[in-house]
Design a protein around this motif. Sequence first.
Motif, PDB file in Angstrom:
ATOM      1  N   LYS A 263      43.015  36.169  34.897  1.00  0.00           N
ATOM      2  CA  LYS A 263      42.151  36.437  33.745  1.00  0.00           C
ATOM      3  C   LYS A 263      40.784  35.787  33.934  1.00  0.00           C
ATOM      4  O   LYS A 263      39.747  36.381  33.601  1.00  0.00           O
ATOM      5  CB  LYS A 263      42.799  35.892  32.466  1.00  0.00           C
ATOM      6  CG  LYS A 263      43.962  36.717  31.943  1.00  0.00           C
ATOM      7  CD  LYS A 263      43.464  38.006  31.311  1.00  0.00           C
ATOM      8  CE  LYS A 263      44.597  38.766  30.659  1.00  0.00           C
ATOM      9  NZ  LYS A 263      44.136  40.048  30.063  1.00  0.00           N
ATOM     10  N   LEU A 264      40.768  34.578  34.481  1.00  0.00           N
ATOM     11  CA  LEU A 264      39.506  33.883  34.677  1.00  0.00           C
ATOM     12  C   LEU A 264      38.663  34.595  35.742  1.00  0.00           C
ATOM     13  O   LEU A 264      37.438  34.751  35.584  1.00  0.00           O
ATOM     14  CB  LEU A 264      39.758  32.430  35.086  1.00  0.00           C
ATOM     15  CG  LEU A 264      38.513  31.571  35.316  1.00  0.00           C
ATOM     16  CD1 LEU A 264      37.632  31.536  34.073  1.00  0.00           C
ATOM     17  CD2 LEU A 264      38.910  30.148  35.730  1.00  0.00           C
ATOM     18  N   LEU A 265      39.286  35.036  36.823  1.00  0.00           N
ATOM     19  CA  LEU A 265      38.541  35.766  37.859  1.00  0.00           C
ATOM     20  C   LEU A 265      37.992  37.072  37.319  1.00  0.00           C
ATOM     21  O   LEU A 265      36.848  37.460  37.630  1.00  0.00           O
ATOM     22  CB  LEU A 265      39.459  36.024  39.059  1.00  0.00           C
ATOM     23  CG  LEU A 265      39.808  34.791  39.910  1.00  0.00           C
ATOM     24  CD1 LEU A 265      40.858  35.164  40.966  1.00  0.00           C
ATOM     25  CD2 LEU A 265      38.564  34.219  40.568  1.00  0.00           C
ATOM     26  N   GLU A 271      31.324  39.206  34.068  1.00  0.00           N
ATOM     27  CA  GLU A 271      30.043  38.596  33.740  1.00  0.00           C
ATOM     28  C   GLU A 271      29.019  38.791  34.851  1.00  0.00           C
ATOM     29  O   GLU A 271      27.806  38.867  34.586  1.00  0.00           O
ATOM     30  CB  GLU A 271      30.253  37.096  33.486  1.00  0.00           C
ATOM     31  CG  GLU A 271      31.027  36.801  32.209  1.00  0.00           C
ATOM     32  CD  GLU A 271      31.383  35.332  32.047  1.00  0.00           C
ATOM     33  OE1 GLU A 271      31.783  34.935  30.944  1.00  0.00           O
ATOM     34  OE2 GLU A 271      31.278  34.582  33.055  1.00  0.00           O
ATOM     35  N   ASP A 272      29.513  38.876  36.078  1.00  0.00           N
ATOM     36  CA  ASP A 272      28.600  39.061  37.231  1.00  0.00           C
ATOM     37  C   ASP A 272      28.376  40.524  37.559  1.00  0.00           C
ATOM     38  O   ASP A 272      27.699  40.861  38.548  1.00  0.00           O
ATOM     39  CB  ASP A 272      29.151  38.347  38.453  1.00  0.00           C
ATOM     40  CG  ASP A 272      29.146  36.845  38.298  1.00  0.00           C
ATOM     41  OD1 ASP A 272      28.376  36.338  37.433  1.00  0.00           O
ATOM     42  OD2 ASP A 272      29.920  36.140  38.984  1.00  0.00           O
TER      43      ASP A 272
END
Length: 276
Positions: A263-265, A271-272
């Motif tokens: 989930k964090l990746l 975002e990127d």
Amino acid sequence: MCYSSILSGFNNQLNELQKTNQNFLNQANLGYVLCTKTLSLLRKTVEDHGFKDSEKEIHFFKNIKMEPMRYLIYYSEVRSCELRLPKIGVKQQKGFITGQIKKVNTFFGKNIDFLLYMEQSLTHFDKLYFTRKNVDNGLLVKSYPYFKDSVFNTSHDGVWAKIRGMGLFISYLKIKKEELDNNKVEKCFSDIIWTGSYSAFVEMIYGCQAMGYFNNGNISTNQIIEVFSDFLSIKKGNSSRTYNEIKARKGNRIKFFDETGKKLLDKMDEEDGLDK
């Protein structure tokens, strides 16, 4: 040695004790010893010399003995409270202090008539309450067991001392309650609750503990779980059993860390602008 000089010596030693920077427990331990020694000395003096008349007897049990006795009761209550106060969990500590406050209020409620008698400085029952001739006629009121005998007790001197001692104890409870109410850590976490599963919570704590992220690993997992459960309003469960269930999983045993990492990746990629 007269009673007033014994009391004067006690007050001087008590003042010196209260000037020190002892914590509540250490001061209570030292104060308990001081009060006990003073009461023993007073009892021996009463046994050896007695009183010239009932007025002096009343004065002794109403004013002299009451001073070390009330502090003995106060220090006994403080020591008991400090030893029994939950060591972890602000919520649990507050609950314990609230229970102590209720106990004090109950005591005062049960002795309201005698309390009003004393607070109004009445004297018409003094011979009944503060001389020893009535101690065995069925009027004895349940009180602290310290120094309770026919030589050194009246029917109500112990109750009077306990009323005054509990008054001191109230001040201590107010300080403890204020300390807990002003707990900055609790305020920081008051609006944060854990909405994940209990097994995810346990896996997270055990994982961080395995990495030595809490106190460099020099703290038990149960202590960590206790603290975070309180802060994050997590319903208490059997963390050891849950951990064993995690270990017994088929396939992926660290489900929380794998899913959280993914989930964090995904969030970083989004975002990127790399998710397209």
